[in-house]
Write a protein that holds these residues in place. Sequence first.
Motif: not given
Length: 265
Positions: A80-102
Amino acid sequence: MDKTSLIGIVVSIIAVAFGFMYGGGTLALLWSPESFVLVLGATAGAVILSFTMKEVKTIPKLFKKLFNDKPMDFMGLIDMMENLAGKARREGLLSLENEIEQIDNVFIARGMRSAVDGVDQTVIGEMLEFDISAMEARHQRGAKVFEAAGGYCPTIGIMGTVMHMVIIMTELSHPEALGPKISAAFLATLYGVAFANLFFFPFAEKLKGKSKEESLYLTIALEGIIGVQQGMNPVALREKLLVFLPEGVRNAGGEIADVQKEAEA
């Protein structure tokens, strides 16, 4: 259910029963209701006296935790942390809003929410470390309930034996009735030692072990959250988090090699 807890209890009881019966005894000789009630009842009273009512009310939850088999999914956490890190690098930290809800883990969701909100990583680290320390303190206090019971139980057993012997000393004029009474007297000591060393102390150690496992899980989560906020490379973050795990678990399935191959492709 945690099978090791159940197996440990069963093996202990069978071993004690076999040893006694092999020596010529019968299980009926090991039963003394007055000694049983005296030892466990007085031990319970001493434990209640030693702790606050709030702590005493947690005892049923402690038993539930002892027999609840809920293993920590360390590899799932690292994935999970690897996936979050990958998305944060590609789209920025704000893109993790939806993931955090899950995320169903309150600790991880809280940390990730703080990271996305731009809270300084030092503040996040201190906040989450405090949460881990508070959790460890709660678990340590829970283990102390059983440690206290294990400490009181043998002494109360001896006290029960002495009490029975006082009664026996007043009935020496009736030697034919002394046998069962002497047996009950020694059973009080046996109950005290047995409950302390076969149940209470092992229960305390089991709770400590579960606490250490959960603490490690949250520590890995903390390092992962900081790594995501720092914008670490997903592969590098994965390798960093895997270091917390034993060698056998770390290399199971060749996860590091697989991720590296995907990154190179």
